[in-house]
Scaffold this motif. Structure first.
Motif, mmCIF file in Angstrom:
data_model
loop_
_atom_site.group_PDB
_atom_site.id
_atom_site.type_symbol
_atom_site.label_atom_id
_atom_site.label_comp_id
_atom_site.label_asym_id
_atom_site.label_seq_id
_atom_site.Cartn_x
_atom_site.Cartn_y
_atom_site.Cartn_z
ATOM 1 N N GLU A 146 4.288 -42.714 16.358
ATOM 2 C CA GLU A 146 5.543 -43.416 16.617
ATOM 3 C C GLU A 146 5.883 -44.369 15.485
ATOM 4 N N ALA A 147 4.885 -45.097 14.988
ATOM 5 C CA ALA A 147 5.114 -46.031 13.888
ATOM 6 C C ALA A 147 5.599 -45.302 12.643
ATOM 7 N N ALA A 148 4.990 -44.140 12.358
ATOM 8 C CA ALA A 148 5.377 -43.373 11.171
ATOM 9 C C ALA A 148 6.814 -42.863 11.281
ATOM 10 N N ILE A 149 7.187 -42.400 12.479
ATOM 11 C CA ILE A 149 8.553 -41.883 12.666
ATOM 12 C C ILE A 149 9.579 -42.997 12.498
ATOM 13 N N LYS A 150 9.314 -44.151 13.097
ATOM 14 C CA LYS A 150 10.233 -45.287 12.948
ATOM 15 C C LYS A 150 10.343 -45.716 11.490
ATOM 16 N N TYR A 151 9.208 -45.785 10.836
ATOM 17 C CA TYR A 151 9.168 -46.176 9.425
ATOM 18 C C TYR A 151 9.957 -45.187 8.578
ATOM 19 N N PHE A 152 9.757 -43.893 8.840
ATOM 20 C CA PHE A 152 10.435 -42.851 8.063
ATOM 21 C C PHE A 152 11.950 -42.898 8.262
ATOM 22 N N LEU A 153 12.402 -42.956 9.527
ATOM 23 C CA LEU A 153 13.837 -42.935 9.802
ATOM 24 C C LEU A 153 14.528 -44.156 9.206
ATOM 25 N N TYR A 154 13.905 -45.313 9.364
ATOM 26 C CA TYR A 154 14.492 -46.530 8.814
ATOM 27 C C TYR A 154 14.488 -46.486 7.293
ATOM 28 N N GLY A 155 13.366 -46.026 6.726
ATOM 29 C CA GLY A 155 13.259 -45.954 5.270
ATOM 30 C C GLY A 155 14.228 -44.972 4.661
ATOM 31 N N ALA A 156 14.422 -43.818 5.305
ATOM 32 C CA ALA A 156 15.353 -42.819 4.780
ATOM 33 C C ALA A 156 16.779 -43.356 4.759
ATOM 34 N N ALA A 157 17.159 -44.077 5.822
ATOM 35 C CA ALA A 157 18.515 -44.628 5.876
ATOM 36 C C ALA A 157 18.736 -45.674 4.790
ATOM 37 N N VAL A 158 17.772 -46.583 4.644
ATOM 38 C CA VAL A 158 17.925 -47.655 3.650
ATOM 39 C C VAL A 158 17.850 -47.095 2.233
ATOM 40 N N ILE A 182 7.072 -41.912 0.621
ATOM 41 C CA ILE A 182 6.565 -40.701 1.277
ATOM 42 C C ILE A 182 5.072 -40.820 1.560
ATOM 43 N N THR A 183 4.316 -41.284 0.582
ATOM 44 C CA THR A 183 2.879 -41.462 0.816
ATOM 45 C C THR A 183 2.630 -42.517 1.893
ATOM 46 N N SER A 184 3.469 -43.556 1.928
ATOM 47 C CA SER A 184 3.302 -44.606 2.944
ATOM 48 C C SER A 184 3.601 -44.077 4.339
ATOM 49 N N TYR A 185 4.639 -43.242 4.472
ATOM 50 C CA TYR A 185 4.950 -42.648 5.768
ATOM 51 C C TYR A 185 3.773 -41.817 6.280
ATOM 52 N N ILE A 186 3.218 -40.996 5.394
ATOM 53 C CA ILE A 186 2.104 -40.126 5.787
ATOM 54 C C ILE A 186 0.888 -40.955 6.201
ATOM 55 N N LEU A 187 0.575 -41.974 5.418
ATOM 56 C CA LEU A 187 -0.571 -42.815 5.725
ATOM 57 C C LEU A 187 -0.381 -43.564 7.047
ATOM 58 N N THR A 188 0.842 -44.006 7.324
ATOM 59 C CA THR A 188 1.105 -44.723 8.576
ATOM 60 C C THR A 188 0.822 -43.844 9.790
ATOM 61 N N GLY A 189 1.173 -42.581 9.711
ATOM 62 C CA GLY A 189 0.939 -41.661 10.820
ATOM 63 C C GLY A 189 -0.305 -40.821 10.649
ATOM 64 N N TYR A 190 -1.293 -41.343 9.943
ATOM 65 C CA TYR A 190 -2.449 -40.523 9.573
ATOM 66 C C TYR A 190 -3.312 -40.139 10.767
ATOM 67 N N LEU A 191 -3.358 -40.976 11.789
ATOM 68 C CA LEU A 191 -4.142 -40.632 12.984
ATOM 69 C C LEU A 191 -3.257 -39.781 13.892
ATOM 70 N N ARG A 192 -3.346 -38.473 13.726
ATOM 71 C CA ARG A 192 -2.420 -37.560 14.400
ATOM 72 C C ARG A 192 -2.540 -37.617 15.917
ATOM 73 N N GLU A 193 -3.728 -37.889 16.422
ATOM 74 C CA GLU A 193 -3.935 -37.911 17.871
ATOM 75 C C GLU A 193 -3.513 -39.239 18.495
ATOM 76 N N ASP A 194 -3.227 -40.229 17.683
ATOM 77 C CA ASP A 194 -2.845 -41.557 18.171
ATOM 78 C C ASP A 194 -1.321 -41.627 18.274
ATOM 79 N N LYS A 195 -0.808 -41.762 19.489
ATOM 80 C CA LYS A 195 0.642 -41.776 19.690
ATOM 81 C C LYS A 195 1.293 -42.988 19.013
ATOM 82 N N ARG A 196 0.599 -44.123 19.016
ATOM 83 C CA ARG A 196 1.168 -45.313 18.374
ATOM 84 C C ARG A 196 1.319 -45.109 16.876
ATOM 85 N N SER A 197 0.341 -44.441 16.260
ATOM 86 C CA SER A 197 0.404 -44.179 14.827
ATOM 87 C C SER A 197 1.556 -43.236 14.505
#
Length: 488
Positions: free
Chosen positions: A161-173, A144-159
């Motif tokens: 997007e990376a957080a959402i992909k990380y979260f969805l994949y991590g939740a499934a696994v 959870i802390t890693s997901y938040i840190l990955t998407g920490y730059l809220r105005e950056d679309k790449r950040s």
């Protein structure tokens, strides 16, 4: 679990002092940040964070020599303490490289440093976890802390997007991993690792194998091993660069700590015969595929963060060689390489951050002529890349030497040979960066500078690379003691 000594409240607090100090430091940062003026320059934040990490490190060192259970789900033993020390040192370097970057890119600095401390707390808990419930809860805390840190730059679309992909994949696994853990509980009626080892029998092998695969999937995700590596390149590229440095090292420390603790305790090769051989065979295949895939794909990358992401995947494959050796030497090699990899990779990312802060690019071609613009940065990056490749006199060389020698002693010469071949392959894509730095002309010769905190991080990293590479004997006795927790 039976026959454990009864601890007083004071003894329990003392044995959990590293974790409690990290929790306290995180809460202090959140509290002080909330009451301080919003627009104030908060240079004290990284200092308080480093003070909390230093206090926890001192507490962990003071606990050396203990080997006891705490609250029935944690162990305070040499293995757990080594994991905590490595994680605390690595996180200290992450904090140092984060200062200038976070001040320049985000207004929410207090939460960032608090999340780093809470992530370190999760890793410390994982290092000593002796119960599947604690393993899962601490893993999710870290995730959870890693997901938040990955998407920490809220105005950056790449950040984002990376957080959402990380979260969805991590939740499934994670759900798959939890399902596998539930099978172990259903078979044995316990979630304690030692009790699981005592309860499992050979007759349950057809049922254990699927559950082992499910649990291994969760572990492979945490360390970025194939085929559960897909999150790594996007997360590394999109996350803030200090967070990328964190993701490349800290979850691996936690993941390998849990892999060793769970497999060597609940499914020891010597105690379960063919069952222990099953997880070894599974991890051998993952190790060979992971190091080969990571190195081959890294050859085609043009973005240095994505290249280091695939390099990190390959590094996970190398470390698995020590795990499947399933010996005291193998465990020692894993711990040694985790330390070597931490200082090496964080050193490389410190240079990437220093470059990105001023140039705003992560493309390898933009590193052209760096030796003229910042000779110190260029030299440190080259040293770290050579260490990742396993060149002599560096930490990476000693780490790989121990990993491959452990495999040789365990009769896995073919796996050691694959590791050596992959190390040679890795030189090709590290050479791309070296070539750009020293052989290609720079578009401008404007000098680059580094902040004091970043300079300290760079100094610590390069000192660690040579200290581990030239004087490994200073650490080996300590690491062997940690490896002996699993009975050799």
């Amino acid at each position: 679990m039976f026959g454990e000594p009864t601890l007083t409240l004071g003894q329990t607090i003392g044995l959990l002092s590293p974790e409690l100090l990290l929790l306290l430091a995180g809460l202090i940062i959140l509290g002080l940040d909330a009451i301080s003026p919003h627009k104030e320059e908060k240079a004290w934040l990284p200092r308080v964070t480093l003070a909390g990490l230093a206090a926890a490190l001192v507490a962990a060192i003071m606990l050396w020599g203990y080997n006891t259970r705490v609250l029935a789900v944690l162990s305070c033993d040499p293995f757990a303490l080594v994991i905590k020390m490595v994680a605390l040192v690595a996180m200290g370097i992450v904090v140092l490289v984060s200062d200038v970057y976070i001040r320049a890119h985000s207004r929410y600095q207090g939460e960032f440093y608090a999340l780093l401390l809470f992530s370190t707390l999760a890793i410390c808990l994982l290092g000593g976890a002796t119960n599947l419930i604690m393993v899962y809860l601490a893993f999710e805390f870290l995730s959870i802390t890693s997901y938040i840190l990955t998407g920490y730059l809220r105005e950056d679309k790449r950040s984002t997007e990376a957080a959402i992909k990380y979260f969805l994949y991590g939740a499934a696994v994670s759900s798959i991993m939890l399902y596998g853990m539930s099978w172990f509980y259903g078979l044995t009626g316990t979630t304690d690792l030692a009790s699981i080892a005592s309860a499992l029998t050979e007759t349950w092998r057809p049922v254990i194998l699927p559950s082992l695969v499910f649990v291994a999937a969760g572990f492979a995700f945490k360390i970025g091993a194939v085929p559960f590596h897909q999150w790594a390149p996007d997360a590394y590229e999109g996350a803030p660069t200090p967070v990328t440095a964190f993701l490349s090292v800290c979850p691996k420390i936690a993941g390998f700590a849990v892999i060793l603790r769970v497999l060597m305790t609940a499914l020891p090769p010597s105690g379960l015969g063919i069952l222990g051989g099953d997880w070894r065979a599974l991890l051998m295949a993952i190790s060979a595929i992971t190091m080969t895939f990571g190195n081959l794909v890294a050859m085609w990358q043009t973005n240095i963060k994505r290249m280091l992401a695939y390099s990190s995947i390959a590094q996970a494959g190398y470390i698995l060689v020590g795990v499947v050796s399933a010996s005291e030497r193998g465990v020692t090699a894993v711990l040694l390489y985790l330390l070597a990899y931490a200082v090496t990779n964080l050193g490389a990312f410190a240079v990437v951050i220093a470059f990105s802060n001023q140039i705003g690019s992560d493309e390898i071609e933009d590193y052209a002529g760096l030796h003229k613009r910042a000779p110190g940065l260029a030299l440190i990056l080259i040293i770290c890349l050579l260490s990742l490749a396993g060149i002599p006199l560096t930490a990476g060389f000693i780490g790989k030497l121990w990993l491959f020698s452990a495999a040789y002693e365990a009769g896995l010469l073919w796996l050691a040979a694959i590791g050596v071949i992959n190390s040679v392959i890795s030189v090709s894509y590290y050479w791309k960066i070296i070539r750009a730095i020293y052989l290609l002309p720079a578009e401008t010769e404007e000098r680059l500078s580094t902040s004091p905190a970043l300079s300290v991080a760079l100094g610590l990293a390069v000192t660690g690379v040579f200290a581990v590479g030239i004087f490994p004997g200073l650490l080996l006795d300590l690491l062997r003691t940690a490896a002996q927790v699993f009975g050799g």
